[in-house]
Design an enzyme around this catalytic site. Structure first.
Site, PDB file in Angstrom:
ATOM      1  N   ASP A   1     -15.777  32.039  40.374  1.00  0.00           N
ATOM      2  CA  ASP A   1     -14.767  32.669  39.522  1.00  0.00           C
ATOM      3  C   ASP A   1     -14.513  34.061  40.103  1.00  0.00           C
ATOM      4  OD1 ASP A   1     -13.546  34.309  37.672  1.00  0.00           O
ATOM      5  OD2 ASP A   1     -14.750  33.636  35.971  1.00  0.00           O
TER       6      ASP A   1
ATOM      7  N   LYS B   1      -4.660  40.580  37.338  1.00  0.00           N
ATOM      8  CA  LYS B   1      -5.736  41.561  37.540  1.00  0.00           C
ATOM      9  C   LYS B   1      -5.637  42.262  38.897  1.00  0.00           C
ATOM     10  CE  LYS B   1      -8.885  38.990  34.566  1.00  0.00           C
ATOM     11  NZ  LYS B   1      -9.073  39.685  33.301  1.00  0.00           N
TER      12      LYS B   1
ATOM     13  N   CYS C   1     -15.431  37.950  26.246  1.00  0.00           N
ATOM     14  CA  CYS C   1     -15.471  36.527  26.591  1.00  0.00           C
ATOM     15  C   CYS C   1     -16.772  36.179  27.303  1.00  0.00           C
ATOM     16  CB  CYS C   1     -14.267  36.110  27.437  1.00  0.00           C
ATOM     17  SG  CYS C   1     -12.716  36.237  26.571  1.00  0.00           S
TER      18      CYS C   1
HETATM   19  N1  PMP Z   1     -13.213  35.066  34.597  1.00  0.00           N
HETATM   20  C1  PMP Z   1     -13.405  36.381  34.524  1.00  0.00           C
HETATM   21  C2  PMP Z   1     -14.633  36.971  35.163  1.00  0.00           C
HETATM   22  C3  PMP Z   1     -12.481  37.187  33.870  1.00  0.00           C
HETATM   23  O1  PMP Z   1     -12.678  38.502  33.785  1.00  0.00           O
HETATM   24  C4  PMP Z   1     -11.345  36.591  33.294  1.00  0.00           C
HETATM   25  C5  PMP Z   1     -10.320  37.413  32.553  1.00  0.00           C
HETATM   26  N2  PMP Z   1     -10.867  38.278  31.606  1.00  0.00           N
HETATM   27  C6  PMP Z   1     -11.189  35.210  33.416  1.00  0.00           C
HETATM   28  C7  PMP Z   1     -12.140  34.478  34.078  1.00  0.00           C
HETATM   29  C8  PMP Z   1     -10.017  34.508  32.830  1.00  0.00           C
HETATM   30  O2  PMP Z   1      -8.860  34.911  33.492  1.00  0.00           O
HETATM   31  P1  PMP Z   1      -7.423  34.561  32.906  1.00  0.00           P
HETATM   32  O3  PMP Z   1      -7.467  34.955  31.461  1.00  0.00           O
HETATM   33  O4  PMP Z   1      -6.505  35.412  33.705  1.00  0.00           O
HETATM   34  O5  PMP Z   1      -7.212  33.110  33.102  1.00  0.00           O
END
Ligand code: PMP
Length: 437
Positions: free
Chosen positions: A225, A254, A393
């Site tokens: 990821d 990001k 999250c």
């Molecule tokens: N993995 C990580 C480490 C993240 O920081 C994020 C976004 N906060 C995501 C996955 C998910 O990314 P997205 O919401 O852009 O799909």
């Protein structure tokens, strides 16, 4: 047309020049790596202190221009039209793929799939490769620092397939415990997923070392990821693949690109063997009454009208970051995060989570005794300082830290020492308010 950041907007001093903490020092310290003037939202409000770049980055003018230019000059549905405008859109989309591939160090651009973001990328790998290859008795390994986008996706796949879901624990300073990982991974392991960089702690994980560890012990796929990796570190996917990484996912928003676009990169052999994940236009080769065959990569995994404009915007962001140099980006963030950590940790009642500054990107998560992170974020917001408060999250990680939420400040190319001052001043103001209350 999209433009690179003009060199005279960059500070004269190298990004890794030593910086000293404190308001007085900040006045002499070099400022942002890329001037706020390049980011219309920041330029519009010089008092805004945006410290939530790990959630989403502000957008450079070059990206906004690229989006507007595409819609103003080249917009058409690609791949389907025989007229020139559609060909232009098709070419813009293919060129965007090549530019993003170059940024991520991917030699074979057709192995880069445009997706909505990291979340969709994880769901694609789990929904396609995972459903085809993970079965009862198999094991799926994630880490305690995984974002829900990976954690929950792999957890649910394991449940659906009757596989065992295993979680690699962390060291006391918030790094992946490699001894535990080595003990977890074995012949039954089918998937090992981990983040390049933790969004909650900022920990930069040793991707190649982990991939090698997995390769020595199993035939599992290695899924990285990269949502928090791509904005701060040179990804060099082909080198990661040589070390054993199979998939790398990231989100465009990001890295300064638009929301709603991201990339999944995978090994060609795996992608070619994987079943489609979604069905529709563009991803087919021949549709017969009772059967259908699939298009070649990357189209097999891009059903429906593609998000061309956002791909073009993402490519502009990647060009800009690539020209800037990720080593400078990381050095700049580390300098700021080092200042912030030192000054926050020096305050009574403040606990900074995670590893030392040289092991992280531009993220600092912390807890202030007696002040809930949400209250802290509200007080900072009144002072024009944007930080994130919550579980980020990463509820499994929060449980391990013994908290339900943290406050998180995160830095990027436009951040400067005045941001650190505003953060630390705001935390002290919150402490005074709660002490007196
Ligand atoms: N993995 C990580 C480490 C993240 O920081 C994020 C976004 N906060 C995501 C996955 C998910 O990314 P997205 O919401 O852009 O799909």
């Amino acid at each position: 047309m999209s433009t690179f950041v003009s060199p005279d907007l960059l500070p004269a001093l190298p990004a890794d020049a030593p910086r000293t903490a404190g308001s007085a020092a900040a006045a002499d310290a070099p400022g942002a790596l890329v001037a706020r003037a390049e980011f219309p939202l920041l330029a519009a409000d010089p008092t805004l202190r945006y410290l939530d770049s790990a959630a989403t980055a502000q957008k450079p003018r070059a990206v906004l221009d690229a989006l507007a230019d595409y819609y103003a000059r080249e917009n058409a549905n690609p791949h389907r039209g025989a007229y020139r405008l559609s060909v232009a859109a098709t070419e813009a989309y293919a060129a965007a793929r090549a530019r993003v591939a170059r940024f991520l160090g991917v030699g074979d651009a057709d192995t880069l799939l445009f997706v909505r973001g990291t979340t969709e990328a994880m769901n694609l790998v789990a929904g396609s490769w995972g459903r085809a290859h993970v079965g009862a008795g198999d094991e799926v390994v994630v880490t305690a620092m995984d974002h829900h986008a990976a954690f929950v996706t792999w957890q649910q796949l394991a449940i659906a397939r009757g596989a065992t879901f295993r979680i690699c624990e962390l060291t006391a300073d918030g790094r992946i415990d490699l001894d535990h990982l080595a003990a977890l991974v074995g012949p039954r392991t089918r998937v090992v997923a981990f983040p390049h960089v933790s969004n909650a702690l900022g920990t930069v994980n040793p991707v190649r070392e982990i991939a090698a560890l997995v390769r020595e012990r199993s035939a599992a796929i290695v899924v990285v990821d990269g949502a928090q990796g791509a904005p701060h570190l040179a990804v060099e996917f082909d080198r990661l693949a040589a070390a054993g990484v199979d998939f790398y996912a990231c989100s465009g928003h990001k890295v300064g690109g638009p929301m709603g676009i991201g990339a999944l990169v995978g090994r060609r052999a795996l992608l070619e063997a994987m079943p489609p994940w979604q069905y529709g236009g563009d991803m087919i080769s021949l549709v017969e009454d009772q059967r259908t065959t699939w298009n070649v990569l990357p189209h097999k995994f891009e059903a429906g009208t593609p998000n061309v404009a956002d791909a073009v915007g993402l490519a502009a962001a990647c060009d800009l970051l690539g020209a800037l140099g990720l080593d400078r980006v990381l050095a700049h963030e580390r300098a700021l995060v080092g200042q912030a950590m030192a000054r926050l940790a020096a305050l009574d009642g403040v606990r900074v989570h995670g590893p030392s500054a040289e092991r992280r990107s531009g993220v600092v998560s912390f807890s202030v005794e007696g002040v809930h992170p949400h209250d802290l974020a509200t007080i900072l917001d009144e002072r024009g300082v944007c930080i994130r408060a919550g579980h980020h999250c990463a509820q499994p990680l929060m449980r391990r830290l013994g908290v339900s939420a943290t406050a998180r400040a995160s830095f990027w190319v436009y951040s400067d020492p005045a941001d650190v001052d505003a953060l630390v001043d705001g935390v002290q103001a919150a402490q005074r308010l709660f002490d007196g209350g």
